[in-house]
Design an enzyme around this catalytic site. Structure first.
Site, PDB file in Angstrom:
ATOM      1  CG  ASP A  11      -1.644   1.296   1.465  1.00  0.00           C
ATOM      2  OD1 ASP A  11      -1.645   2.150   0.559  1.00  0.00           O
ATOM      3  OD2 ASP A  11      -2.235   1.445   2.556  1.00  0.00           O
ATOM      4  CE  LYS A  73      -1.788   6.876  -3.524  1.00  0.00           C
ATOM      5  NZ  LYS A  73      -2.316   5.965  -2.508  1.00  0.00           N
ATOM      6  CD  GLU A 157      -5.178   3.677  -2.758  1.00  0.00           C
ATOM      7  OE1 GLU A 157      -6.067   4.470  -2.388  1.00  0.00           O
ATOM      8  OE2 GLU A 157      -4.007   4.034  -2.981  1.00  0.00           O
ATOM      9  CG  ASP A 180      -9.429   5.167   1.710  1.00  0.00           C
ATOM     10  OD1 ASP A 180      -8.998   5.719   2.741  1.00  0.00           O
ATOM     11  OD2 ASP A 180      -8.692   4.606   0.869  1.00  0.00           O
TER      12      ASP A 180
END
Ligand code: AMP
Length: 578
Positions: A11, A73, A157, A180
């Site tokens: 992850d 990211k 994800e 999330d």
């Protein structure tokens, strides 16, 4: 794929990154030398050229704020100028790109794994947000390659999260929402199970909404009351600590200031409300109504907050599934996917029953099933076998798989030879036991009970792991040929019985001589010749042979009784009792 080298599940998060591997059939996340399973996604490029990653890099942030890169990211896969990526995002003298920064994080995770596993690894599954476009996915893949990892799959994800929650065991068309809320981003995705895999129906969210915002707001609240500068990194860190504490306790203190959960929730209310429109948007894009959702799962560290859980419950009108650790779910799912790819999780996840029957060949080339198809593994079963012929001193055991009545139509998985002392027909006692362990390995054990001598054989893979098409074909053929197969089985069994009976009848008739009437004798002979005729007739008329053999058996019953009487009488005469 090297079967001995595990595949990593990674992850690669905005705030934190995690790595896992399937070990002995279980997905586990790996800890670094400090026992931490979560690595801050931070990289520090010091002036002297040294590069540090994770908590160490984060600690340097206070000293070298311009040399420490976090949340890279957000920039990966974007062209300079796009989405806030303004060169030099990083100091121009660092001359690094988001891909290279991400590669440093991945290198670090690879090293964490290699240290924990004490072996080198070279393959990985890496997760990305569902909304990542091709350029962003490719950039993530390149980062992996730069880190020395072959990226076998880029996994969404939410799909990873659903795998971690075990939702792949759901039936077709089940619909799941994945909420999330992490440190830097919020994502909501709606998935549907189709053909055994998850399809992302819709995804929405805000790449600038997460726990970090809340930390800043809480820091401002604290700074104001304590008369401190709000952008002080220590206040910011304290705010995060206080926030986390308030997920468990009602109050938390910092520098003599008491902060209550109610204080935090007042600040957080407008923040959490911002997720609402994205949730509604995702549902409407997926064209489903709230009540059509089968499950809502929580992912991301911020969903530990009671306020967030209450909010989701209210918004979706149902209890969210919180059975998994929200900040580890994505890494766990990536690890499960890696395990499926490497085959180390296959049996557990996809096949826990025997797809076809397992057995051995017995007399006349028939299939004798020991473990029937669709038996849940692990499984164990056995039977006793004997010699069909006198003076035989070994038995060849052919291990078969399939649904056909005749051994020749099934597949041979292996064979073993069991020696035993020669003796009359039916004197040997050989026990054959099949056991399939949790890994799908078939262990065959054959024991001669007279000598207690064991012969064993291990067959890996093939007992459980058969391609679906081959299984289907085998079952279809067993149905197509059911009539012919059954006919052949009855024929073989009747023939075996007839061949035992005929010499016994002849011997009995000779022995009895004129102790039986001519009528009785000709009756028995008539049945015997009918059986002989059928045995020699070209077409295998199984039904007729079975019936004739039965008649012969019945007719000889009286012979057997007579023989017994005769033997009794002789014995009494010999002993002078009559
Ligand atoms: P993630 O991106 O999933 O690693 O989530 C990180 C975010 O979750 C950070 O903003 C953390 O402050 C936040 N977080 C982690 N644990 C908790 C907690 N117990 N209560 C509230 N927020 C938390």
């Amino acid at each position: 794929m090297n079967p001995n080298s595990p595949i990593l599940g990674i992850d690669l998060g905005t705030t934190n990154s995690l790595v896992g591997v399937v070990d002995s059939g279980f997905p586990i996340l790996l800890a670094d030398e400090n026992g931490s399973r979560s690595t801050p996604s931070a990289v520090c490029f010091a002036e002297d050229g040294t590069i540090t990653v994770g908590a160490v890099a984060l600690r340097q942030r206070a000293l070298h704020p311009m040399h420490t890169i976090t949340s890279v990211k957000r920039l990966i896969g974007r062209r300079p100028g796009e989405g806030g990526w303004v060169p030099p995002y990083v100091l121009s003298d660092l001359k690094t790109s988001p891909v290279e920064v991400s590669a440093e994080i991945l290198k670090h995770l690879k090293a964490v794994a290699e240290r924990a596993l004490e072996q080198s690894v070279s393959q990985a599954v890496i997760t990305v947000p569902a909304y990542f476009n091709d350029a962003q996915r490719n950039a993530t893949k390149r980062a992996g390659e730069l880190a020395g990892l072959e990226v076998l799959r880029i996994l969404s994800e939410p799909t990873a999260a659903a795998l971690a929650y075990g939702l792949d065991k759901f039936g077709e068309h089940q619909k799941v929402a994945v909420y999330d809320l992490g440190g830097g981003t919020f994502d909501i995705s709606v998935l549907e199970m189709r053909d055994g895999t998850f399809q992302v129906l819709s995804t929405a969210g805000d790449t600038q909404l997460g726990g970090d915002d809340l930390d800043r707001m809480l820091a401002a609240f604290i700074a104001e009351r304590l008369n401190l500068p709000a952008n002080d990194i220590r206040v910011l860190e304290a705010a995060e600590t206080v926030k986390k504490r308030l997920s468990v306790d009602e109050t938390a203190a910092f520098n003599g200031l008491d902060i209550t959960r109610a204080d935090l929730e007042k600040i957080a209310r407008p923040w959490i409300e911002r997720t609402r429109m994205h949730c509604l948007r995702a549902l409407s894009d997926a064209k489903i109504k709230l009540d059509q959702l089968d499950e809502i799962i929580l992912v991301g560290g911020s969903t530990r907050m009671p306020l967030v859980r209450d909010y989701v419950r209210e918004l979706f009108g149902r209890e969210p599934n919180t059975s998994q650790n929200p900040d580890e779910a994505i890494a766990l799912g990536a690890t499960i996917q890696a395990g499926i790819l490497s085959g180390s999780l296959r049996q557990v996840l996809l096949l826990d029953v025997t797809p076809l029957s397992l057995g051995i060949e017995t007399f006349g080339g028939l299939m004798n099933i020991i473990i029937p198809r669709n038996t849940t593994i692990p499984a164990k079963a056995g039977e006793m076998f004997t010699n069909a012929v006198a003076n035989q001193d070994n038995m060849l055991i052919r291990i078969l798989q399939g649904e056909r009545e005749l051994a020749k139509d099934n597949w041979e998985l292996g064979r073993i030879e069991v020696p035993f002392p020669a003796g009359p027909k039916g004197s040997a006692r050989v026990g054959v036991q099949f056991s399939i362990d949790a890994d799908g390995i078939l262990h065959v054990l054959a024991r001669d009970t007279a000598t207690n001598q064991d012969t064993t054989l291990e067959i890996s893979g093939t007992a459980i792991d058969v391609e679906d098409e081959r299984v289907e074909q085998m079952i279809a053929e067993s149905v197509d040929f059911a009539f012919e197969d059954m006919n052949e089985r009855i024929w073989t069994e009747s023939k075996f019985k007839a061949e035992e009976l005929l010499p016994a009848v002849d011997a009995a008739l000779t022995q009895l001589g004129d102790a039986i009437t001519d009528e009785e004798r000709s009756d028995v002979l008539k049945h015997a010749s009918e059986v002989r005729r059928l045995l020699q007739s070209p077409g295998h008329d199984a039904k007729a042979l079975k019936a004739a053999t039965q008649l012969l058996d019945d007719a000889t019953q009286s012979l057997a009784v007579l023989l017994l009487d005769r033997a009794m009488e002789e014995s009494l005469v010999r002993r002078g009792l009559v």
